[in-house]
Design a protein around this motif. Structure first.
Motif, short mmCIF file in Angstrom:
data_model
loop_
_atom_site.label_atom_id
_atom_site.label_comp_id
_atom_site.label_asym_id
_atom_site.label_seq_id
_atom_site.Cartn_x
_atom_site.Cartn_y
_atom_site.Cartn_z
N LEU A 46 0.83 -1.21 0.00
CA LEU A 46 0.00 0.00 0.00
C LEU A 46 0.87 1.27 0.00
CD1 LEU A 46 -2.93 -0.74 2.50
CD2 LEU A 46 -3.12 -0.30 0.05
N GLY A 47 1.84 1.30 0.91
CA GLY A 47 2.67 2.49 1.02
C GLY A 47 3.58 2.69 -0.18
N VAL A 48 4.20 1.61 -0.66
CA VAL A 48 5.13 1.73 -1.78
C VAL A 48 4.38 2.10 -3.06
CG1 VAL A 48 6.71 0.44 -3.26
CG2 VAL A 48 6.85 0.21 -0.78
N ARG A 49 3.18 1.56 -3.25
CA ARG A 49 2.41 1.87 -4.47
C ARG A 49 2.11 3.37 -4.55
NH1 ARG A 49 -1.49 -1.03 -3.42
NH2 ARG A 49 -1.11 -2.85 -4.74
N LEU A 50 1.62 3.93 -3.46
CA LEU A 50 1.30 5.36 -3.46
C LEU A 50 2.55 6.21 -3.63
CD1 LEU A 50 -0.88 7.51 -3.11
CD2 LEU A 50 -0.60 7.32 -0.64
N THR A 51 3.61 5.86 -2.92
CA THR A 51 4.85 6.63 -3.02
C THR A 51 5.46 6.56 -4.40
OG1 THR A 51 5.29 6.17 -0.68
CG2 THR A 51 7.14 6.94 -2.00
N ALA A 52 5.54 5.35 -4.96
CA ALA A 52 6.21 5.18 -6.26
C ALA A 52 5.47 5.89 -7.38
CB ALA A 52 6.34 3.69 -6.57
N ASN A 53 4.15 5.79 -7.40
CA ASN A 53 3.38 6.42 -8.47
C ASN A 53 3.50 7.94 -8.44
OD1 ASN A 53 1.55 4.46 -10.16
ND2 ASN A 53 1.56 3.64 -8.08
N LEU A 54 3.39 8.54 -7.26
CA LEU A 54 3.48 9.99 -7.17
C LEU A 54 4.90 10.48 -7.41
CD1 LEU A 54 1.12 10.66 -4.14
CD2 LEU A 54 0.62 10.89 -6.56
N THR A 55 5.89 9.76 -6.89
CA THR A 55 7.27 10.17 -7.08
C THR A 55 7.67 10.09 -8.56
OG1 THR A 55 7.84 9.37 -4.87
CG2 THR A 55 9.65 9.73 -6.40
N ALA A 56 7.26 9.01 -9.23
CA ALA A 56 7.60 8.86 -10.65
C ALA A 56 6.95 9.96 -11.48
CB ALA A 56 7.15 7.48 -11.14
N GLY A 57 5.71 10.28 -11.20
CA GLY A 57 5.04 11.33 -11.96
C GLY A 57 5.68 12.69 -11.75
N HIS A 58 5.98 13.04 -10.50
CA HIS A 58 6.62 14.32 -10.22
C HIS A 58 8.00 14.41 -10.87
CE1 HIS A 58 3.34 14.68 -7.49
NE2 HIS A 58 3.81 15.72 -6.86
N LEU A 59 8.72 13.29 -10.84
CA LEU A 59 10.06 13.29 -11.43
C LEU A 59 10.01 13.46 -12.94
CD1 LEU A 59 13.03 13.06 -10.70
CD2 LEU A 59 12.85 10.58 -10.96
N LEU A 60 9.06 12.81 -13.59
CA LEU A 60 8.91 12.98 -15.04
C LEU A 60 8.55 14.41 -15.41
CD1 LEU A 60 7.10 9.69 -16.19
CD2 LEU A 60 9.37 10.48 -16.84
#
Length: 227
Positions: A157-171
């Motif tokens: 749960l935690g990694v899914r939310l973190t990874a999706n938002l972090t990847a989008g912001h980084l792109l």
């Protein structure tokens, strides 16, 4: 001072004071508060309609015993939704890009669903660790696999939310930097990257809403298994 692309995910400080509590409370301050009038304004009506829609969708898989969680799950989703969307604005900070915060939300709520199941229906909850009809030689291996699958749920749960938002912001950060760098030398390519940036921003808005819904929906499904 050299900054990396990942500095945008570091916790902001002002005079040595962390600003994460402010970034968590600020979205709630933007929500309209109910007044004493019989007929509310358009913004309050829209908020009530959205809250009713979210609650209805989250309570569909749950029986009456799970409806006690309606206020908690709805409040959680609205909080995640507002934080994720406001984090897309310039010069802002998204607390849900921090794995520590997401785990602090996921772990206690997941543990609460497991404890409710062990208290109300211990046989059924423990029975999920061993599917019916399992061959005897596979019983130890399946118990280990199902137990690992159960314990890894809050981490997922935690990694899914973190990874999706972090990847989008980084792109968005990478493409916006490329757009600014290419503008003086190659304006045509810069225009193309700017178009991609607009499309990616629209996608990130959708991801911010979807991830808030998925996080809360998975918690409601975990609750469904234990009530």
């Amino acid at each position: 001072m050299n900054l990396s692309f990942f500095d945008q995910f570091s916790s902001p400080y002002l005079l040595g004071i962390p600003l994460i509590p402010l970034s968590l409370l600020f979205p709630a301050l933007l929500l309209p508060t109910p007044d004493k009038h019989w007929i509310t304004n358009r913004l309050s009506t829209l908020q009530l309609w959205l809250t009713h829609l979210i609650t209805k969708q989250l309570m569909i898989p749950l029986n009456k015993a799970g409806h006690k969680w309606a206020m908690l799950l709805t409040s959680l989703m609205i909080m995640l939704l507002t934080i994720n969307l406001l984090g897309l604005l310039p010069y802002t900070f998204t607390p849900t890009t921090q794995l520590s915060m997401n785990m602090a939300l996921a772990l206690p709520l997941w543990l609460a669903t497991v404890l409710i199941g062990l208290r109300n229906q211990p046989s059924i909850s423990l029975g999920h660790l061993l599917p019916e009809g399992t061959p005897t030689p596979l019983i130890p291996a399946l118990i280990i696999i199902e137990t690992t699958s159960l314990l890894i749920r809050p981490l997922a749960l935690g990694v899914r939310l973190t990874a999706n938002l972090t990847a989008g912001h980084l792109l968005i950060q990478l493409i916006s930097t490329a757009t600014a760098v290419l503008l003086p030398t190659m304006p045509v390519i810069s225009t193309l990257t700017f178009t991609i940036l607009l499309l990616l921003t629209m996608l990130e808005v959708a991801v911010a809403m979807i991830q808030a819904y998925v996080f809360t929906l998975l918690l409601s499904l975990y609750l469904q298994e234990n009530i």
